[in-house]
Design an enzyme around this catalytic site. Structure first.
Site, PDB file in Angstrom:
ATOM      1  N   GLY A  25       0.827  -1.214   0.001  1.00 18.47           N
ATOM      2  CA  GLY A  25       0.055  -0.036  -0.031  1.00 18.47           C
ATOM      3  C   GLY A  25       0.937   1.285  -0.064  1.00 18.47           C
ATOM      4  O   GLY A  25       1.782   1.403   0.793  1.00 18.47           O
ATOM      5  N   GLU A  99     -10.394  -0.700  -4.222  1.00 16.13           N
ATOM      6  CA  GLU A  99      -9.475  -0.175  -5.233  1.00 16.13           C
ATOM      7  C   GLU A  99     -10.021  -0.569  -6.724  1.00 16.13           C
ATOM      8  O   GLU A  99      -9.236  -0.490  -7.745  1.00 16.13           O
ATOM      9  CB  GLU A  99      -8.088  -0.989  -5.242  1.00 16.13           C
ATOM     10  CG  GLU A  99      -7.522  -1.036  -3.895  1.00 16.13           C
ATOM     11  CD  GLU A  99      -7.328   0.508  -3.245  1.00 16.13           C
ATOM     12  OE1 GLU A  99      -6.846   1.270  -4.329  1.00 16.13           O
ATOM     13  OE2 GLU A  99      -7.310   0.830  -2.130  1.00 16.13           O
TER      14      GLU A  99
END
Length: 191
Positions: A25, A99
């Site tokens: 991330g 996402e």
């Protein structure tokens, strides 16, 4: 390419055969781990730089007025620091939805910031060929865009400020993020 990439990610890259997967991330995933994980540790990837060039139609903006969030762009000699999470393949049902706005999953080599080893992991990248891509702009223009954007997950300003703080906690100096943060803070002071 559509900005909803859920089905495409699941088709291109099935993960169910794996026991666990490392996830890298570099944006809100650094400070907002809203999913279960087995372990996490600071990591970096090489050859990529973080840029506020991706539109957010679903979290920090709306379809009519998208916000700006980070993606990665290839850059020789660059290093991008973030957090790596070891997760089970089932976690990607949530992550693919989170996402989905133009991001595709890729495998890449993660390097631990403590200098002890590396691991192959998954990273989400939104490239220029997705419908939500906004592309480059000056730091001042990006800050102005962020200052007026808001979506179901909150203000775009909050996203930027939390990311900048998370990078400081990792002792990472990201000139792009910090320049936009400074421009945003100046604009907010002038209101």
């Amino acid at each position: 390419m559509s900005h909803n990439t859920i089905a495409l990610n699941q088709q291109r890259q099935p993960l169910q055969h794996l026991e666990s997967v490392w996830l890298f991330g570099y944006g809100s995933l650094i400070y907002k781990a809203d999913f279960p994980y087995l372990q996490c540790k600071p990591a970096c990837i090489y050859g990529w730089q973080r840029r506020f060039w991706q539109g957010s139609h679903d979290h920090r903006g709306t379809p009519e007025a998208p916000g700006r969030v980070v993606t990665l762009v290839a850059a020789d000699g660059a290093r991008c620091v973030g957090m790596a999470y070891q997760v089970t393949p089932e976690t990607f049902e949530h992550l693919d939805h989170r996402e989905k706005n133009g991001y595709l999953r890729f495998f890449t080599e993660l390097h631990w910031l403590d200098g002890f080893g590396q691991e192959v992991g998954v990273v989400y990248v939104a490239s220029a060929d997705n419908a939500a891509y906004l592309g480059p702009a000056s730091e001042a223009d990006i800050a102005a865009h962020i200052a007026k954007s808001q979506g179901p997950s909150g203000t775009n300003s909050d996203y930027l400020l939390q990311l900048a703080q998370a990078l400081r906690m990792l002792s990472e100096q990201d000139e792009h993020v910090f320049a936009i943060e400074q421009a945003l803070l100046l604009q907010l002071e002038q209101r």
